[in-house]
Design an enzyme around this catalytic site. Structure first.
Site, PDB file in Angstrom:
ATOM      1  N   ASP A 103      34.457  44.281  45.282  1.00  0.00           N
ATOM      2  CA  ASP A 103      33.251  44.198  46.101  1.00  0.00           C
ATOM      3  C   ASP A 103      33.540  43.444  47.396  1.00  0.00           C
ATOM      4  O   ASP A 103      34.510  42.682  47.486  1.00  0.00           O
ATOM      5  CB  ASP A 103      32.141  43.480  45.332  1.00  0.00           C
ATOM      6  CG  ASP A 103      31.757  44.222  44.057  1.00  0.00           C
ATOM      7  OD1 ASP A 103      32.020  45.426  43.981  1.00  0.00           O
ATOM      8  OD2 ASP A 103      31.200  43.570  43.149  1.00  0.00           O
ATOM      9  N   LYS A 104      32.670  43.620  48.360  1.00  0.00           N
ATOM     10  CA  LYS A 104      32.846  43.025  49.686  1.00  0.00           C
ATOM     11  C   LYS A 104      33.100  41.518  49.613  1.00  0.00           C
ATOM     12  O   LYS A 104      33.925  40.971  50.348  1.00  0.00           O
ATOM     13  CB  LYS A 104      31.615  43.319  50.544  1.00  0.00           C
ATOM     14  CG  LYS A 104      31.639  42.726  51.937  1.00  0.00           C
ATOM     15  CD  LYS A 104      30.378  43.108  52.706  1.00  0.00           C
ATOM     16  CE  LYS A 104      30.333  42.441  54.068  1.00  0.00           C
ATOM     17  NZ  LYS A 104      29.098  42.805  54.823  1.00  0.00           N
TER      18      LYS A 104
END
Length: 236
Positions: A103-104
């Protein structure tokens, strides 16, 4: 393989640059200058030098990256910087892509490669390649909640996860989670199923690869020969 293609796929020179260099006598094959860049060579056996520098050929490339916060696991994105932007142009020219996603705002170990077959095999649910994450969560976890985690949890969309290991630190707010699958936002969603919230997440290992302690956030390096062989073995 044509010489100009060889120089292109090794990110040494474009085909037009290779043609100019050949005409200028700046390329040698097995010690002899070549005047045309369209000659056929054997990339596995022939020794090629470009402007006096030996050119090494690898069919596939494997890069270990320590992902920083704010980067997305994609080859391109219209809004956010991608992990590929952390590499120099000669590496992005290989056509590397992330083997799996983080994820970011998840940190840590990422494998980038241009070997689609190996990436597919490493990510296949049938092979159960383990991924370990250091985590912190908002509320302390109980022994009962950890046991539910180890048995598998039902997520909000009805998906039942495979059993996942969890090792708690003394504060009960942090520890290490081991997954053998990689569903979208899986750890975040598993904690939410326990009415909790992830506040920090870092991947510290992927199969046989471990995040090196001396690799700074945002830095990268190629896999060692031993690491590359371990990855290939894990993908069998």
């Amino acid at each position: 393989m044509r010489l100009d293609k060889f120089l292109s796929v090794t990110a040494t020179a474009t085909r037009s640059e290779a043609g100019k260099a050949a005409r200028a006598g700046q390329i040698t094959v097995n010690g002899a200058p070549v005047k045309k860049a369209d000659v056929q060579i054997d990339p596995e056996r022939d020794a090629v030098c470009y402007c006096g520098t030996p050119v090494c050929y690898k069919q596939y490339h494997y890069v270990l990256l320590n992902k920083p916060d704010g980067y997305v696991s994609a080859t391109e994105d219209g809004r956010d910087p991608t992990v590929l932007e952390l590499l120099p142009p000669q590496y992005t020219a290989f056509g590397l892509f992330p083997c799996g996603r983080l994820d970011k705002h998840t940190l840590g170990l990422m494998l980038l490669t241009d070997n689609g077959d190996v990436a597919h095999r490493l990510l296949s649910p049938r092979r159960h390649v383990a991924k370990r994450y250091a985590f912190r969560c908002k509320f302390p976890l109980t022994k009962e909640e950890c046991e539910r985690f180890r048995e598998g949890l039902v997520l909000e969309d009805g998906y039942e996860t495979k059993p996942a290991d969890i090792e708690l630190n003394a504060d009960a707010h942090s520890g290490v989670i081991t997954l053998v699958e990689g569903k979208y936002h899986q750890i975040k969603r598993m904690l939410e199923a326990l009415h909790n919230q992830i506040t920090y997440l870092e991947r510290i290992s992927f199969g046989p690869l471990t995040l090196p302690a001396d690799l700074p956030r945002g830095a990268w390096r190629e896999l060692t020969a031993e690491e590359e062989q371990a990855i290939l073995d894990a993908a069998k």
